[in-house]
Design an enzyme around this catalytic site. Structure first.
Site, PDB file in Angstrom:
ATOM      1  CB  VAL A   1      -0.952   0.116   1.170  1.00 17.37           C
ATOM      2  CG1 VAL A   1      -1.881   1.127   1.020  1.00 17.37           C
ATOM      3  CG2 VAL A   1      -1.616  -1.313   1.308  1.00 17.37           C
TER       4      VAL A   1
ATOM      5  CG  HIS B   1      -7.912   4.069  -0.699  1.00 15.46           C
ATOM      6  ND1 HIS B   1      -9.153   3.258  -0.313  1.00 15.46           N
ATOM      7  CD2 HIS B   1      -7.138   3.399  -1.438  1.00 15.46           C
ATOM      8  CE1 HIS B   1      -9.139   2.408  -0.995  1.00 15.46           C
ATOM      9  NE2 HIS B   1      -8.061   2.177  -1.445  1.00 15.46           N
TER      10      HIS B   1
END
Length: 164
Positions: A88, A95
């Site tokens: 990520v 987000h």
């Protein structure tokens, strides 16, 4: 980046005959490939085998582990543990925080609830360069670290008689 200590004892590295689940998120394909290479090498060094499941992103990893481990257990061939691999990278929105926190929370909840030896190799980084540094088996080897963690927990459970 600090240099990690990777000196597990022989007891923590010998998983001969154990079969692990690797779930990888391939959202960042080249980073995922490096994480997977490190994890596979670590499991091979521990003399363990593995099954691979790929999912789109990090948020899908916990449910994929739940589904696959449940199916394997019902089939009478439970996994010795699981390795979660993904990445990520912080963007311009909130987000990143949601994906990073919720995937880690769900993995921890899953591992504790099912006493599942689990190594979390989901990178959470600010830049792609940081991800590459951490994923590369010749540098950060976070995929290998996650597999070694799962193996060490499996060996602990085996020594404690917690495995069926």
């Amino acid at each position: 980046m600090a240099i990690p200590r990777r000196s597990l004892t022989e007891l923590d590295q010998n998983a001969a005959g154990a079969h692990f689940l690797i779930v990888e998120a391939r959202y960042y394909d080249s980073i995922g490939a490096m994480l997977l290479a490190g994890a596979k090498a670590a499991l091979e060094r521990a003399r363990a085998s593995h099954e691979l499941v790929s999912v789109p992103g990090a948020l899908e990893i916990p449910i994929a582990i739940e589904i696959a481990t449940d199916q394997a257990k019902r089939a009478g061939a439970p996994f010795a543990g699981a390795v979660a691999l993904g990445c990520v990278i912080r963007g311009e929105t909130y987000h990143f925080e949601i994906v990073a926190a919720e995937s880690a929370r769900a993995l921890m909840q899953l591992a504790v609830a099912h006493k599942l030896p689990l190594g979390n190799g989901i990178l959470t980084v600010d830049t792609e360069a940081q991800a590459e540094e951490r994923a590369d088996p010749d540098r950060g080897d976070k995929g290998g670290d996650a597999a070694r963690a799962a193996v060490a927990l499996h060996c602990l459970a085996r020594r404690a008689g917690a495995l069926s």
